[in-house]
Design a protein around this motif. Sequence first.
Motif, PDB file in Angstrom:
ATOM      1  N   UNK A  90       0.865  -1.187   0.000  1.00  0.00           N
ATOM      2  CA  UNK A  90       0.000   0.000   0.000  1.00  0.00           C
ATOM      3  C   UNK A  90       0.894   1.226   0.000  1.00  0.00           C
ATOM      4  N   UNK A  91       0.565   2.210  -0.836  1.00  0.00           N
ATOM      5  CA  UNK A  91       1.329   3.439  -0.906  1.00  0.00           C
ATOM      6  C   UNK A  91       0.405   4.619  -0.638  1.00  0.00           C
ATOM      7  N   UNK A  92       0.855   5.530   0.207  1.00  0.00           N
ATOM      8  CA  UNK A  92       0.084   6.704   0.607  1.00  0.00           C
ATOM      9  C   UNK A  92       0.971   7.932   0.434  1.00  0.00           C
ATOM     10  N   UNK A  93       0.479   8.920  -0.290  1.00  0.00           N
ATOM     11  CA  UNK A  93       1.224  10.165  -0.471  1.00  0.00           C
ATOM     12  C   UNK A  93       0.669  11.231   0.462  1.00  0.00           C
ATOM     13  N   UNK A  94       1.590  11.853   1.227  1.00  0.00           N
ATOM     14  CA  UNK A  94       1.226  12.877   2.201  1.00  0.00           C
ATOM     15  C   UNK A  94       1.828  14.202   1.769  1.00  0.00           C
ATOM     16  N   UNK A  95       1.011  15.247   1.754  1.00  0.00           N
ATOM     17  CA  UNK A  95       1.489  16.593   1.436  1.00  0.00           C
ATOM     18  C   UNK A  95       0.752  17.582   2.324  1.00  0.00           C
ATOM     19  N   UNK A  96       1.483  18.505   2.911  1.00  0.00           N
ATOM     20  CA  UNK A  96       0.855  19.453   3.816  1.00  0.00           C
ATOM     21  C   UNK A  96       0.197  18.771   5.003  1.00  0.00           C
ATOM     22  N   UNK A  97       0.808  17.660   5.460  1.00  0.00           N
ATOM     23  CA  UNK A  97       0.305  16.881   6.599  1.00  0.00           C
ATOM     24  C   UNK A  97      -1.091  16.313   6.350  1.00  0.00           C
ATOM     25  N   UNK A  98      -1.438  16.105   5.075  1.00  0.00           N
ATOM     26  CA  UNK A  98      -2.708  15.473   4.721  1.00  0.00           C
ATOM     27  C   UNK A  98      -2.469  14.418   3.656  1.00  0.00           C
ATOM     28  N   UNK A  99      -3.215  13.309   3.722  1.00  0.00           N
ATOM     29  CA  UNK A  99      -3.158  12.297   2.672  1.00  0.00           C
ATOM     30  C   UNK A  99      -3.776  12.885   1.414  1.00  0.00           C
ATOM     31  N   UNK A 100      -3.018  12.802   0.299  1.00  0.00           N
ATOM     32  CA  UNK A 100      -3.535  13.345  -0.962  1.00  0.00           C
ATOM     33  C   UNK A 100      -3.832  12.255  -1.982  1.00  0.00           C
ATOM     34  N   UNK A 101      -3.257  11.066  -1.809  1.00  0.00           N
ATOM     35  CA  UNK A 101      -3.552   9.963  -2.726  1.00  0.00           C
ATOM     36  C   UNK A 101      -3.153   8.648  -2.091  1.00  0.00           C
ATOM     37  N   UNK A 102      -3.765   7.555  -2.577  1.00  0.00           N
ATOM     38  CA  UNK A 102      -3.443   6.204  -2.110  1.00  0.00           C
ATOM     39  C   UNK A 102      -3.369   5.286  -3.314  1.00  0.00           C
ATOM     40  N   UNK A 103      -2.615   4.193  -3.168  1.00  0.00           N
ATOM     41  CA  UNK A 103      -2.468   3.220  -4.250  1.00  0.00           C
ATOM     42  C   UNK A 103      -2.130   1.866  -3.658  1.00  0.00           C
ATOM     43  N   UNK A 104      -2.474   0.808  -4.383  1.00  0.00           N
ATOM     44  CA  UNK A 104      -2.140  -0.544  -3.928  1.00  0.00           C
ATOM     45  C   UNK A 104      -0.818  -1.045  -4.481  1.00  0.00           C
ATOM     46  N   UNK A 105      -0.141  -0.238  -5.287  1.00  0.00           N
ATOM     47  CA  UNK A 105       1.140  -0.647  -5.857  1.00  0.00           C
ATOM     48  C   UNK A 105       2.183   0.439  -5.662  1.00  0.00           C
ATOM     49  N   UNK A 106       3.451   0.066  -5.513  1.00  0.00           N
ATOM     50  CA  UNK A 106       4.513   1.067  -5.392  1.00  0.00           C
ATOM     51  C   UNK A 106       4.616   1.880  -6.679  1.00  0.00           C
ATOM     52  N   UNK A 107       4.872   3.166  -6.529  1.00  0.00           N
ATOM     53  CA  UNK A 107       4.956   4.041  -7.683  1.00  0.00           C
ATOM     54  C   UNK A 107       6.385   4.392  -8.052  1.00  0.00           C
ATOM     55  N   UNK A 108       6.518   5.347  -8.964  1.00  0.00           N
ATOM     56  CA  UNK A 108       7.823   5.836  -9.398  1.00  0.00           C
ATOM     57  C   UNK A 108       7.694   7.324  -9.668  1.00  0.00           C
ATOM     58  N   UNK A 109       8.773   7.935 -10.042  1.00  0.00           N
ATOM     59  CA  UNK A 109       8.777   9.374 -10.272  1.00  0.00           C
ATOM     60  C   UNK A 109       9.191  10.126  -9.031  1.00  0.00           C
ATOM     61  N   UNK A 110       9.680  11.336  -9.223  1.00  0.00           N
ATOM     62  CA  UNK A 110      10.195  12.133  -8.122  1.00  0.00           C
ATOM     63  C   UNK A 110       9.097  12.506  -7.136  1.00  0.00           C
ATOM     64  N   UNK A 111       9.455  12.523  -5.861  1.00  0.00           N
ATOM     65  CA  UNK A 111       8.543  12.952  -4.802  1.00  0.00           C
ATOM     66  C   UNK A 111       8.632  14.477  -4.704  1.00  0.00           C
ATOM     67  N   UNK A 112       7.510  15.190  -4.790  1.00  0.00           N
ATOM     68  CA  UNK A 112       7.573  16.656  -4.719  1.00  0.00           C
ATOM     69  C   UNK A 112       8.185  17.132  -3.402  1.00  0.00           C
ATOM     70  N   UNK A 113       8.881  18.249  -3.469  1.00  0.00           N
ATOM     71  CA  UNK A 113       9.466  18.848  -2.264  1.00  0.00           C
ATOM     72  C   UNK A 113       8.358  19.127  -1.259  1.00  0.00           C
ATOM     73  N   UNK A 114       8.583  18.711  -0.024  1.00  0.00           N
ATOM     74  CA  UNK A 114       7.603  18.910   1.028  1.00  0.00           C
ATOM     75  C   UNK A 114       6.601  17.784   1.168  1.00  0.00           C
ATOM     76  N   UNK A 115       6.633  16.821   0.248  1.00  0.00           N
ATOM     77  CA  UNK A 115       5.743  15.665   0.325  1.00  0.00           C
ATOM     78  C   UNK A 115       6.514  14.442   0.784  1.00  0.00           C
ATOM     79  N   UNK A 116       5.787  13.436   1.248  1.00  0.00           N
ATOM     80  CA  UNK A 116       6.364  12.155   1.649  1.00  0.00           C
ATOM     81  C   UNK A 116       5.483  11.043   1.105  1.00  0.00           C
ATOM     82  N   UNK A 117       6.117  10.056   0.500  1.00  0.00           N
ATOM     83  CA  UNK A 117       5.401   8.852   0.081  1.00  0.00           C
ATOM     84  C   UNK A 117       5.652   7.770   1.118  1.00  0.00           C
ATOM     85  N   UNK A 118       4.584   7.246   1.708  1.00  0.00           N
ATOM     86  CA  UNK A 118       4.670   6.139   2.654  1.00  0.00           C
ATOM     87  C   UNK A 118       4.363   4.851   1.909  1.00  0.00           C
TER      88      UNK A 118
END
Length: 396
Positions: free
Chosen positions: A218-246
Amino acid sequence: MVTAVGVLAGAGLAGAAPAGAAPAGRRIAPGVTYRQFDVEGAAGTAHAHLLTVDLGDPRVRVDLLHPGAVAARDTVSRLADSAGAVAGVNGDFFNITETQHPGVEATGAPVGPAVANGQVLKAAVPAGQRFGPALPPGTTTEEVFGVGTDRRARLDRLTLAGSVTTPEGRLPLGGLNQYALPQDSVGAFTERWGGASRARAVCGTDTQRSAPCTADTREVTVSGDRVVSVSDTPGSGSVPVGSTVLLGREEGARQLRELSPGDAVTVAHTLVAATSGVPYAFAVGGFPVLRHGRSLPGLDDAASAVRTVVGFRGGGRHLLILALDGAAAYRSGLTVAEEADTMRELGAFDAFNLDGGGSTELVARDGDATAVTVRNHPSGGAERPVPNGIGVFSAA
């Protein structure tokens, strides 16, 4: 036995020399000298290239050479020149191949912790996921060679301490910008990771690098201390500055499935030193071979290879950075045990093994040159792109 010589790195060897003549102990910059010598090992004669670095000189410093992203590689010469270093060597072992996982890309990311310019880049992968020779008994992938903000070199362990705070509670963080996550864990990927796929992070197990990839992710993208997207598969591509992919695997994936877009999530992480109370200005992974003037017990004394090693003396003020030559006449190299003995004979009190073989490379400027030249013959015939290295900087 160490025998000093003052000849060209490639003189008398097969192939063209990669650099100009270097007399023994020649100063290449304030506080930095370079020399060559032969070392007699069980498998034959090895040829060594040695930098000595005086950290007691305020004009001198060392830092991590890296291409700007954890999951990226470049040659030591380009890394050194782009950073303005007067000399450097290759660094940590890294995720070099993925033949056991068809369709999964090798990330090129290093094994151990990394700190550059005082900033944490990544944490260590599980022991079973590492590349390189067997670790000495009692050591881990968290081992580092580093220099503190006090300008003293030391050996240490850097352990990840982190958490993910969600509406349901706090989860432990099991990884930071790593090509392999512990089983059942949640790992964090930041803009420092780069654009490489995160699929490799859920392959293998804590004890077996070649074990299959798990589909329970499971992959969860967090930006501005809020979940902005979720996915069931690992992704690719650069993580935006200030965001975290869990990214979670197994139990970690189950925990992340509790999160939905809009949920409040905060992520915190740091590396905690086992022994030093001084922050690290720079740190690189590998494994220790010499501590307090004594070789670690259980060092391999059978397999000879081209190697890179760094050591220090004088309370961490005087560095010894050594790379063996990979030319055909010397390619037999040294065992890890012989490497430790060599560093002790050179006066090192502690020493730390880095990646070797085709990765081993030492570069240095010559005279008033503005670019480095390769001082040893890389055993693969050309410079191998690596994820990081140790850069030596000196102000005139």
